[in-house]
Write a protein that holds these residues in place. Structure first.
Motif, PDB file in Angstrom:
ATOM      1  N   GLY A 207       1.720  11.403 -17.847  1.00  0.00           N
ATOM      2  CA  GLY A 207       1.729  10.820 -16.506  1.00  0.00           C
ATOM      3  C   GLY A 207       3.020  11.115 -15.758  1.00  0.00           C
ATOM      4  N   LEU A 208       4.151  10.996 -16.481  1.00  0.00           N
ATOM      5  CA  LEU A 208       5.430  11.268 -15.838  1.00  0.00           C
ATOM      6  C   LEU A 208       5.578  12.730 -15.470  1.00  0.00           C
ATOM      7  CD1 LEU A 208       7.749   9.019 -18.022  1.00  0.00           C
ATOM      8  CD2 LEU A 208       7.313   8.757 -15.585  1.00  0.00           C
ATOM      9  N   ALA A 209       5.017  13.616 -16.297  1.00  0.00           N
ATOM     10  CA  ALA A 209       5.108  15.044 -16.018  1.00  0.00           C
ATOM     11  C   ALA A 209       4.400  15.401 -14.714  1.00  0.00           C
ATOM     12  CB  ALA A 209       4.511  15.837 -17.180  1.00  0.00           C
ATOM     13  N   ALA A 210       3.328  14.657 -14.409  1.00  0.00           N
ATOM     14  CA  ALA A 210       2.557  14.935 -13.197  1.00  0.00           C
ATOM     15  C   ALA A 210       2.990  14.071 -12.016  1.00  0.00           C
ATOM     16  CB  ALA A 210       1.068  14.707 -13.480  1.00  0.00           C
ATOM     17  N   MET A 211       4.003  13.238 -12.242  1.00  0.00           N
ATOM     18  CA  MET A 211       4.420  12.275 -11.220  1.00  0.00           C
ATOM     19  C   MET A 211       5.478  12.911 -10.322  1.00  0.00           C
ATOM     20  SD  MET A 211       5.699   8.408 -11.932  1.00  0.00           S
ATOM     21  CE  MET A 211       5.961   7.205 -10.650  1.00  0.00           C
ATOM     22  N   ALA A 212       5.058  13.652  -9.338  1.00  0.00           N
ATOM     23  CA  ALA A 212       5.987  14.328  -8.437  1.00  0.00           C
ATOM     24  C   ALA A 212       5.492  14.196  -7.004  1.00  0.00           C
ATOM     25  CB  ALA A 212       6.123  15.791  -8.817  1.00  0.00           C
ATOM     26  N   ALA A 213       6.422  13.982  -6.093  1.00  0.00           N
ATOM     27  CA  ALA A 213       6.076  13.877  -4.683  1.00  0.00           C
ATOM     28  C   ALA A 213       6.133  15.260  -4.034  1.00  0.00           C
ATOM     29  CB  ALA A 213       7.052  12.939  -3.976  1.00  0.00           C
ATOM     30  N   PRO A 214       5.332  15.489  -2.997  1.00  0.00           N
ATOM     31  CA  PRO A 214       5.450  16.743  -2.246  1.00  0.00           C
ATOM     32  C   PRO A 214       6.867  16.915  -1.718  1.00  0.00           C
ATOM     33  CG  PRO A 214       3.483  15.523  -1.590  1.00  0.00           C
ATOM     34  CD  PRO A 214       4.277  14.610  -2.475  1.00  0.00           C
ATOM     35  N   ALA A 215       7.259  18.168  -1.490  1.00  0.00           N
ATOM     36  CA  ALA A 215       8.632  18.468  -1.073  1.00  0.00           C
ATOM     37  C   ALA A 215       9.033  17.715   0.190  1.00  0.00           C
ATOM     38  CB  ALA A 215       8.790  19.968  -0.877  1.00  0.00           C
ATOM     39  N   ASP A 216       8.096  17.502   1.093  1.00  0.00           N
ATOM     40  CA  ASP A 216       8.418  16.845   2.361  1.00  0.00           C
ATOM     41  C   ASP A 216       8.072  15.358   2.362  1.00  0.00           C
ATOM     42  OD1 ASP A 216       5.703  17.130   2.214  1.00  0.00           O
ATOM     43  OD2 ASP A 216       5.432  17.826   4.284  1.00  0.00           O
ATOM     44  N   SER A 217       7.852  14.780   1.181  1.00  0.00           N
ATOM     45  CA  SER A 217       7.450  13.375   1.104  1.00  0.00           C
ATOM     46  C   SER A 217       8.588  12.447   1.516  1.00  0.00           C
ATOM     47  CB  SER A 217       7.010  13.021  -0.310  1.00  0.00           C
ATOM     48  OG  SER A 217       6.795  11.618  -0.429  1.00  0.00           O
ATOM     49  N   PRO A 218       8.299  11.423   2.308  1.00  0.00           N
ATOM     50  CA  PRO A 218       9.321  10.426   2.643  1.00  0.00           C
ATOM     51  C   PRO A 218       9.624   9.490   1.476  1.00  0.00           C
ATOM     52  CG  PRO A 218       7.220   9.787   3.601  1.00  0.00           C
ATOM     53  CD  PRO A 218       7.019  11.155   3.007  1.00  0.00           C
ATOM     54  N   TYR A 219       8.841   9.617   0.377  1.00  0.00           N
ATOM     55  CA  TYR A 219       8.997   8.717  -0.765  1.00  0.00           C
ATOM     56  C   TYR A 219       9.672   9.397  -1.955  1.00  0.00           C
ATOM     57  CZ  TYR A 219       5.264   6.590   1.984  1.00  0.00           C
ATOM     58  OH  TYR A 219       4.511   6.076   3.015  1.00  0.00           O
ATOM     59  N   GLY A 220      10.125  10.643  -1.788  1.00  0.00           N
ATOM     60  CA  GLY A 220      10.626  11.423  -2.918  1.00  0.00           C
ATOM     61  C   GLY A 220      11.731  10.755  -3.702  1.00  0.00           C
ATOM     62  N   GLU A 221      12.753  10.249  -3.025  1.00  0.00           N
ATOM     63  CA  GLU A 221      13.881   9.637  -3.724  1.00  0.00           C
ATOM     64  C   GLU A 221      13.461   8.359  -4.446  1.00  0.00           C
ATOM     65  OE1 GLU A 221      17.247   9.036  -1.239  1.00  0.00           O
ATOM     66  OE2 GLU A 221      17.419  11.157  -0.662  1.00  0.00           O
ATOM     67  N   ARG A 222      12.641   7.566  -3.802  1.00  0.00           N
ATOM     68  CA  ARG A 222      12.184   6.321  -4.436  1.00  0.00           C
ATOM     69  C   ARG A 222      11.329   6.619  -5.660  1.00  0.00           C
ATOM     70  NH1 ARG A 222       9.281   2.898  -0.016  1.00  0.00           N
ATOM     71  NH2 ARG A 222       9.122   1.400  -1.737  1.00  0.00           N
ATOM     72  N   LEU A 223      10.464   7.613  -5.549  1.00  0.00           N
ATOM     73  CA  LEU A 223       9.602   7.965  -6.680  1.00  0.00           C
ATOM     74  C   LEU A 223      10.437   8.467  -7.845  1.00  0.00           C
ATOM     75  CD1 LEU A 223       6.685   8.187  -7.713  1.00  0.00           C
ATOM     76  CD2 LEU A 223       6.659  10.538  -6.861  1.00  0.00           C
ATOM     77  N   GLU A 224      11.462   9.229  -7.559  1.00  0.00           N
ATOM     78  CA  GLU A 224      12.315   9.732  -8.636  1.00  0.00           C
ATOM     79  C   GLU A 224      13.025   8.594  -9.344  1.00  0.00           C
ATOM     80  OE1 GLU A 224      14.144  11.848 -11.442  1.00  0.00           O
ATOM     81  OE2 GLU A 224      12.480  12.498 -10.152  1.00  0.00           O
ATOM     82  N   ARG A 225      13.481   7.593  -8.608  1.00  0.00           N
ATOM     83  CA  ARG A 225      14.130   6.437  -9.241  1.00  0.00           C
ATOM     84  C   ARG A 225      13.140   5.684 -10.130  1.00  0.00           C
ATOM     85  NH1 ARG A 225      16.801   6.047  -4.141  1.00  0.00           N
ATOM     86  NH2 ARG A 225      15.357   4.440  -3.391  1.00  0.00           N
ATOM     87  N   ILE A 226      11.910   5.556  -9.652  1.00  0.00           N
ATOM     88  CA  ILE A 226      10.881   4.890 -10.459  1.00  0.00           C
ATOM     89  C   ILE A 226      10.582   5.704 -11.713  1.00  0.00           C
ATOM     90  CG2 ILE A 226       8.433   4.260 -10.494  1.00  0.00           C
ATOM     91  CD1 ILE A 226       8.790   3.567  -7.476  1.00  0.00           C
ATOM     92  N   ALA A 227      10.506   7.026 -11.581  1.00  0.00           N
ATOM     93  CA  ALA A 227      10.246   7.896 -12.734  1.00  0.00           C
ATOM     94  C   ALA A 227      11.376   7.790 -13.758  1.00  0.00           C
ATOM     95  CB  ALA A 227      10.073   9.336 -12.271  1.00  0.00           C
ATOM     96  N   GLN A 228      12.625   7.713 -13.274  1.00  0.00           N
ATOM     97  CA  GLN A 228      13.762   7.569 -14.183  1.00  0.00           C
ATOM     98  C   GLN A 228      13.685   6.253 -14.942  1.00  0.00           C
ATOM     99  OE1 GLN A 228      17.226   8.004 -11.715  1.00  0.00           O
ATOM    100  NE2 GLN A 228      16.994  10.227 -11.497  1.00  0.00           N
ATOM    101  N   TYR A 229      13.321   5.188 -14.237  1.00  0.00           N
ATOM    102  CA  TYR A 229      13.160   3.882 -14.892  1.00  0.00           C
ATOM    103  C   TYR A 229      12.059   3.962 -15.957  1.00  0.00           C
ATOM    104  CZ  TYR A 229      12.045  -1.051 -15.543  1.00  0.00           C
ATOM    105  OH  TYR A 229      11.791  -2.278 -16.094  1.00  0.00           O
ATOM    106  N   SER A 230      10.958   4.633 -15.609  1.00  0.00           N
ATOM    107  CA  SER A 230       9.839   4.751 -16.542  1.00  0.00           C
ATOM    108  C   SER A 230      10.237   5.553 -17.781  1.00  0.00           C
ATOM    109  CB  SER A 230       8.647   5.409 -15.851  1.00  0.00           C
ATOM    110  OG  SER A 230       8.187   4.625 -14.771  1.00  0.00           O
TER     111      SER A 230
END
Length: 291
Positions: A207-230
């Motif tokens: 799940g984490l391997a596929a958990m990536a936001a599109p390059a222009d996503s406004p949520y990219g930084e937040r998603l990365e922080r969540i992925a790091q926590y996970s």
């Protein structure tokens, strides 16, 4: 062992028969071994039986290989479900336990997740579980006994940002299982939810391997922080054998309750959601995830 020999052996022993979906890895694999150790004949199903190598090796080492049979079953394919269930009944004439374990975790912020990904998540984690259950109910109803164990998740009780598809599928499993328990209790069929938190299983790595936001996503930084926590949570997560051992206990429990929640922090998250004002709980989650 041939199907005829297996049938004769099962008949002589009066042994129970369990069918497990998604048994190639994780909770499914460990549950197959646990139930086989208890003397239960296990039909371990998976989309691709070629992935059964680890299961079969561990079963041989544990001395339970003769109680284990691997069959193909894709929970999103009605024909595959029917063939697996029919083969089980043809071989053993009974089915006592169903463990609905097959599933995967899709992630991403809602705006970024394609509808195709949403549908794939629901097809496997929810509709597939319903389809397998429907195929087994008539057998257990005729037997006037049986046990259906649905593997849900703490994410079926408490939703977190970045895991919308997975949480939605597990919330659906929770509601379905409550209804099913009401319907089947008068028929002598038990229905149980097992709600694990984070454990060291392949589902989170995939799940984490596929958990990536599109390059222009406004949520990219937040998603990365969540992925790091996970990732940090997964590294310190407990042994998934705890879940398999619980299912082994449930197989011998005369009147199991509806829900069994386990895993580090799972009960605390559920109690916090239930007891705290929503704004307080929301703030705790936001600070924990850095989102």
């Amino acid at each position: 062992m041939s199907a005829r020999s297996e049938t004769a052996a099962a008949s002589r022993s009066g042994g129970r028969v369990a069918l497990i979906t998604g048994a190639s890895s994780g909770f499914g694999l460990l549950t197959a071994l646990e139930l086989a150790r208890k003397g239960i004949r296990v039909v371990a199903t998976m989309r691709n039986p070629e992935k059964a190598e680890e299961l079969l090796k561990l079963a041989e080492e544990a001395g339970v290989a003769e109680r284990l049979r691997v069959l193909p079953l894709d929970v999103t394919d009605p024909l595959s479900i029917r063939q697996a269930v029919e083969e089980t009944i043809r071989s053993y004439q009974r089915l006592d336990i169903l463990v609905n374990n097959a599933g995967f975790a899709a992630g991403g912020f809602v705006e970024d997740v394609s509808m195709e990904a949403w549908r794939q998540q629901m097809e496997t984690n929810f509709f597939g579980l319903v389809a397998v259950t429907q195929s087994v109910i008539p057998i257990m109803r005729r037997q006037q006994k049986g046990l259906i164990i649905n593997i849900s998740s703490v994410s079926g009780r408490v939703a977190f940002p970045g895991y919308g598809p997975y949480a939605a599928s597990k919330f659906a499993v929770e509601g379905f299982t409550e209804t099913l328990r009401h319907e089947l209790a008068p028929l002598g069929i038990g229905v149980v939810l097992v709600e694990p938190g984070a454990y060291r299983t392949p589902i989170w790595n995939k799940g984490l391997a596929a958990m990536a936001a599109p390059a222009d996503s406004p949520y990219g930084e937040r998603l990365e922080r969540i992925a790091q926590y996970s990732r940090r949570t997964a590294e310190t997560a407990p042994d998934p054998r705890q879940v398999a051992e619980l299912i082994g206990v449930l197989a011998d429990t005369r009147a199991p309750r509806l829900r069994y929640t386990l895993g580090s922090g799972s009960r605390l998250a559920i109690w916090g959601r239930a007891l705290l004002p929503w704004k307080w709980f929301e703030g705790i989650i936001r600070r924990a995830l850095g989102s």
